[in-house]
Design a protein around this motif. Structure first.
Motif, short mmCIF file in Angstrom:
data_model
loop_
_atom_site.label_atom_id
_atom_site.label_comp_id
_atom_site.label_asym_id
_atom_site.label_seq_id
_atom_site.Cartn_x
_atom_site.Cartn_y
_atom_site.Cartn_z
N LEU A 45 0.85 -1.18 -0.17
CA LEU A 45 0.17 0.01 -0.09
C LEU A 45 0.81 1.16 -0.11
CD1 LEU A 45 -2.68 -0.97 2.90
CD2 LEU A 45 -2.74 -1.32 0.45
N GLY A 46 0.28 2.31 -0.60
CA GLY A 46 1.10 3.75 -0.74
C GLY A 46 0.89 4.30 0.60
N THR A 47 0.89 5.65 0.67
CA THR A 47 0.60 6.35 1.75
C THR A 47 -0.66 7.18 1.41
OG1 THR A 47 2.96 6.74 2.07
CG2 THR A 47 1.41 8.40 3.12
N PRO A 48 -1.58 6.83 2.72
CA PRO A 48 -3.00 7.44 2.45
C PRO A 48 -2.93 8.91 2.26
CG PRO A 48 -2.72 5.88 4.27
CD PRO A 48 -1.42 6.05 3.83
N ASP A 49 -3.88 9.25 1.42
CA ASP A 49 -4.10 10.84 1.13
C ASP A 49 -5.43 11.24 1.68
OD1 ASP A 49 -4.15 13.48 0.24
OD2 ASP A 49 -4.13 12.91 -1.90
N THR A 50 -5.89 12.31 2.24
CA THR A 50 -7.04 12.64 2.94
C THR A 50 -7.41 13.95 2.12
OG1 THR A 50 -6.14 13.62 4.79
CG2 THR A 50 -6.80 11.12 4.90
N ALA A 51 -6.73 14.39 1.36
CA ALA A 51 -6.91 15.89 0.88
C ALA A 51 -8.26 16.15 0.42
CB ALA A 51 -5.83 16.35 -0.37
N SER A 52 -8.85 15.09 -0.38
CA SER A 52 -10.22 15.12 -1.01
C SER A 52 -11.35 14.90 0.09
CB SER A 52 -10.37 14.12 -2.09
OG SER A 52 -10.38 12.65 -1.54
N GLY A 53 -10.91 14.60 1.12
CA GLY A 53 -12.14 14.57 2.43
C GLY A 53 -12.01 12.85 2.61
N ARG A 54 -12.06 12.00 1.68
CA ARG A 54 -12.09 10.60 1.72
C ARG A 54 -10.57 10.16 1.72
NH1 ARG A 54 -17.11 8.41 1.72
NH2 ARG A 54 -18.45 9.60 0.90
N ALA A 55 -10.09 8.95 2.59
CA ALA A 55 -8.93 8.70 2.57
C ALA A 55 -8.59 7.84 1.21
CB ALA A 55 -8.74 7.67 3.69
N THR A 56 -7.74 7.99 0.51
CA THR A 56 -7.48 7.21 -0.80
C THR A 56 -5.89 6.63 -0.61
OG1 THR A 56 -8.75 8.58 -2.14
CG2 THR A 56 -7.16 7.32 -3.29
N VAL A 57 -5.64 5.36 -1.01
CA VAL A 57 -4.36 4.90 -1.05
C VAL A 57 -4.20 3.83 -2.17
CG1 VAL A 57 -5.07 3.02 0.49
CG2 VAL A 57 -2.79 3.60 0.67
N LYS A 58 -3.07 4.03 -2.82
CA LYS A 58 -2.84 3.07 -3.94
C LYS A 58 -2.43 1.76 -3.47
CE LYS A 58 0.55 2.50 -7.66
NZ LYS A 58 1.70 3.06 -8.47
N VAL A 59 -3.08 0.62 -4.05
CA VAL A 59 -2.78 -0.84 -3.72
C VAL A 59 -2.25 -1.35 -5.00
CG1 VAL A 59 -4.08 -2.76 -3.25
CG2 VAL A 59 -5.16 -0.56 -2.59
N THR A 60 -1.04 -2.05 -4.54
CA THR A 60 -0.54 -2.85 -5.73
C THR A 60 -0.46 -4.41 -5.19
OG1 THR A 60 1.05 -1.11 -6.29
CG2 THR A 60 1.83 -2.99 -6.93
N ALA A 61 -0.79 -5.44 -6.16
CA ALA A 61 -0.61 -6.51 -5.83
C ALA A 61 0.03 -7.30 -6.93
CB ALA A 61 -2.00 -7.46 -5.93
N ARG A 62 1.08 -8.30 -6.39
CA ARG A 62 2.30 -8.96 -7.13
C ARG A 62 1.57 -10.24 -7.59
NH1 ARG A 62 5.99 -7.96 -10.90
NH2 ARG A 62 7.32 -9.56 -11.01
N ASN A 63 1.34 -10.67 -8.67
CA ASN A 63 0.81 -11.77 -9.05
C ASN A 63 1.95 -13.11 -9.37
OD1 ASN A 63 -0.52 -14.15 -10.09
ND2 ASN A 63 -1.30 -13.48 -11.97
N THR A 64 2.28 -13.70 -8.37
CA THR A 64 3.22 -14.64 -8.45
C THR A 64 2.87 -16.19 -8.80
OG1 THR A 64 3.03 -15.28 -6.13
CG2 THR A 64 4.55 -13.55 -6.42
N ALA A 65 1.62 -15.93 -9.44
CA ALA A 65 1.33 -17.56 -10.04
C ALA A 65 1.48 -17.50 -11.23
CB ALA A 65 -0.44 -17.37 -9.74
N GLY A 66 1.49 -18.87 -11.83
CA GLY A 66 1.66 -18.91 -13.30
C GLY A 66 0.80 -18.67 -14.28
N SER A 67 -0.35 -18.22 -13.91
CA SER A 67 -1.45 -17.62 -14.99
C SER A 67 -1.93 -16.50 -14.47
CB SER A 67 -2.47 -18.77 -15.04
OG SER A 67 -3.09 -19.01 -13.67
N THR A 68 -2.69 -15.77 -15.17
CA THR A 68 -3.48 -14.62 -14.84
C THR A 68 -4.74 -14.99 -13.79
OG1 THR A 68 -3.41 -13.98 -17.21
CG2 THR A 68 -5.17 -12.82 -15.79
#
Length: 163
Positions: A83-106
């Motif tokens: 997860l990135g760093t949460p941003d509350t500037a818009s009033g609601r908290a928003t955070v970037k989410v990144t998931a690494r697919n370590t499986a052999g297929s989609t």
């Protein structure tokens, strides 16, 4: 307590005190009983506000759990999510989410993101879905809180499933 909730409670308290002061003109009332009634009304209003906030949080938590429980044959991949760093500037908290697919297929991901205050108290929770992430690639998205959050908000991964 968040700054937004503190302002809301303060507004309720002021309104309750003003209403009590305006109705305290009868001959049976004295300043002490008027103040006591105002404090009681303000306390009830603040408790009601806090209850609604905790009800909304309980509902969001239950909904997140239900969404994740509906996924059959999902693999726990909490360690593959950042997860990135949460941003509350818009009033609601928003955070970037990144998931690494370590499986052999989609694969797709369902990730529960918890928003917390600096004391670790849960403020909100949401589930983010990242669909069709190619094998060996990263999928990205954003988690947005269900309600307004302000101040120093932290985010953590509650659960993460790859399916």
């Amino acid at each position: 307590m968040s700054a937004h909730r503190t302002r809301s409670v303060a507004g309720v308290l002021i309104t309750a005190l003003a209403a009590t002061a305006l109705t305290a003109c009868s001959d049976d009332e004295n300043p002490s009983s008027t103040a006591s009634k105002a404090a009681s009304a303000a306390s009830s209003a603040a408790a009601s506000l806090a209850s609604r906030g905790s009800d909304a949080l309980a509902s969001a938590t239950a909904e997140a759990g239900q969404k994740l429980d509906e996924i059959k044959n999902g693999t726990d991949v909490k360690g593959d999510v950042t997860l990135g760093t949460p941003d509350t500037a818009s009033g609601r908290a928003t955070v970037k989410v990144t998931a690494r697919n370590t499986a052999g297929s989609t694969k797709s991901f369902a990730i529960q993101v918890n928003f917390r205050d600096t004391g670790g108290n849960l403020l909100d929770t949401v589930v983010v879905t990242l669909s069709d992430v190619a094998a060996g690639e990263d999928g990205t998205g954003s988690a947005n809180s269900n309600r307004s959050l302000s101040g120093d908000v932290r985010a953590d991964v509650g659960r993460a499933l790859r399916y």
